[in-house]
Design a protein around this motif. Structure first.
Motif, PDB file in Angstrom:
ATOM      1  N   TYR A  39      45.813  93.622  35.958  1.00  0.00           N
ATOM      2  CA  TYR A  39      45.281  93.420  37.301  1.00  0.00           C
ATOM      3  C   TYR A  39      45.905  94.449  38.245  1.00  0.00           C
ATOM      4  O   TYR A  39      47.053  94.854  38.064  1.00  0.00           O
ATOM      5  N   ARG A  40      45.187  94.817  39.245  1.00  0.00           N
ATOM      6  CA  ARG A  40      45.631  95.893  40.126  1.00  0.00           C
ATOM      7  C   ARG A  40      46.798  95.479  41.027  1.00  0.00           C
ATOM      8  O   ARG A  40      47.536  96.349  41.505  1.00  0.00           O
ATOM      9  N   CYS A  41      46.954  94.194  41.294  1.00  0.00           N
ATOM     10  CA  CYS A  41      48.134  93.695  42.010  1.00  0.00           C
ATOM     11  C   CYS A  41      48.254  92.192  41.798  1.00  0.00           C
ATOM     12  O   CYS A  41      47.341  91.543  41.285  1.00  0.00           O
ATOM     13  N   ARG A  42      49.393  91.633  42.217  1.00  0.00           N
ATOM     14  CA  ARG A  42      49.715  90.228  41.983  1.00  0.00           C
ATOM     15  C   ARG A  42      48.772  89.262  42.690  1.00  0.00           C
ATOM     16  O   ARG A  42      48.662  88.097  42.299  1.00  0.00           O
ATOM     17  N   SER A  43      48.082  89.725  43.725  1.00  0.00           N
ATOM     18  CA  SER A  43      47.212  88.830  44.478  1.00  0.00           C
ATOM     19  C   SER A  43      46.076  88.269  43.629  1.00  0.00           C
ATOM     20  O   SER A  43      45.469  87.254  43.993  1.00  0.00           O
ATOM     21  N   ALA A  44      45.781  88.899  42.500  1.00  0.00           N
ATOM     22  CA  ALA A  44      44.746  88.380  41.603  1.00  0.00           C
ATOM     23  C   ALA A  44      45.029  86.939  41.224  1.00  0.00           C
ATOM     24  O   ALA A  44      44.103  86.113  41.108  1.00  0.00           O
ATOM     25  N   PHE A  45      46.305  86.596  41.067  1.00  0.00           N
ATOM     26  CA  PHE A  45      46.664  85.256  40.606  1.00  0.00           C
ATOM     27  C   PHE A  45      46.451  84.194  41.678  1.00  0.00           C
ATOM     28  O   PHE A  45      46.294  83.013  41.373  1.00  0.00           O
ATOM     29  N   LYS A  46      46.433  84.605  42.941  1.00  0.00           N
ATOM     30  CA  LYS A  46      46.105  83.661  44.003  1.00  0.00           C
ATOM     31  C   LYS A  46      44.655  83.220  43.871  1.00  0.00           C
ATOM     32  O   LYS A  46      44.347  82.021  43.920  1.00  0.00           O
ATOM     33  N   LEU A  47      43.763  84.190  43.691  1.00  0.00           N
ATOM     34  CA  LEU A  47      42.348  83.853  43.554  1.00  0.00           C
ATOM     35  C   LEU A  47      42.075  83.126  42.241  1.00  0.00           C
ATOM     36  O   LEU A  47      41.281  82.161  42.217  1.00  0.00           O
ATOM     37  N   LEU A  48      42.712  83.540  41.166  1.00  0.00           N
ATOM     38  CA  LEU A  48      42.537  82.843  39.894  1.00  0.00           C
ATOM     39  C   LEU A  48      42.901  81.367  40.025  1.00  0.00           C
ATOM     40  O   LEU A  48      42.177  80.484  39.557  1.00  0.00           O
ATOM     41  N   GLU A  49      44.034  81.110  40.670  1.00  0.00           N
ATOM     42  CA  GLU A  49      44.494  79.730  40.836  1.00  0.00           C
ATOM     43  C   GLU A  49      43.527  78.920  41.691  1.00  0.00           C
ATOM     44  O   GLU A  49      43.162  77.778  41.342  1.00  0.00           O
TER      45      GLU A  49
END
Length: 240
Positions: free
Chosen positions: A49-59
């Motif tokens: 993923y291009r940055c850690r913020s992906a995991f906010k949306l995934l969650e």
């Protein structure tokens, strides 16, 4: 073999970061150390993923199921593209799953964003500009979207109240965008920083959506004022 490659990549990145520490200021050193220890930073590298913020949306999507195969999604403040990556996977806009409907993802940002399969990026565009809205409409099937996502934020000034007000203003501008492109029954997810104007933003969202809730995903840092409003079931009619 792939796992070994990723492990070596992480070790190399850590070594490079430690070398950089020596030439940084105290604040920069603290930021780098936090990045090195952050499990979401490590996971974003491991899962490309291009940055850690992906995991906010995934969650949030795992819990509330915002993104479905075949959906059309507008990602506001899309750079560097991590949320768009998640949207591509969830709505199948790259056609990776031939047995599921194929969706559409359009990202908008003032910055340039590297190409991403399954996404059309409108770079060097202001999401508040009516000209951007018109350009966006031409890219959307039926000129409508199922969801508007926003992880955008203004450049920090260092003055918390000022930054809070500027971000709330950006969030309010999304209601104008929703008037143009969001289909009845659609959803809006936007980041804001907690402060005195949060209630005003919630009230304005509640005028246009049936349900508005506040979310603090686990991937958001605990010491951050960052929160998200999830507004569901858009009521207003689309302008023609």
């Amino acid at each position: 073999m792939w796992r070994l490659f990723l492990q070596r990549r992480l070790v190399h990145s850590s070594c490079c970061a430690m070398k950089k520490l020596k030439s940084k200021t105290g604040a920069e050193q603290r930021w780098l150390l936090r990045q090195l220890k952050d499990p979401y930073v490590k996971a974003s590298h491991a899962q490309s993923y291009r940055c850690r913020s992906a995991f906010k949306l995934l969650e949030m999507d795992d819990k509330f199921r915002l993104l479905q195969p075949g959906h059309t999604v507008v990602d506001c403040g899309a750079a560097p593209g991590a949320w768009s990556q998640v949207a591509v996977q969830r709505v199948n806009s790259s056609g990776a799953d031939p047995d599921s409907p194929r969706g559409t993802v359009v990202g908008i940002d003032l910055l340039n964003i590297p190409r991403l399969d399954g996404t059309h990026f409108l770079c060097s565009r202001d999401v508040t500009d009516p000209a951007t809205h018109a350009e966006l409409l031409e890219l959307l099937p039926d000129r409508r979207a199922h969801a508007i996502l926003s992880d955008m934020a203004p450049n920090a000034s260092g003055f918390r109240d000022m930054d809070h007000e500027r971000l709330v203003t950006l969030c309010l501008s999304l209601l104008k965008l929703a008037d143009e492109v969001l289909r009845p029954g659609g959803d809006l997810l936007c980041k804001y920083w907690d402060g005195i104007l949060a209630r005003k933003l919630q009230e304005e969202l509640s005028k246009a959506f049936d349900n508005v809730r506040i979310i603090k995903p686990n991937a958001s840092r605990k010491d951050s004022a960052e929160l998200y409003f999830l507004a569901r079931t858009y009521r207003k009619a689309i302008k023609r």
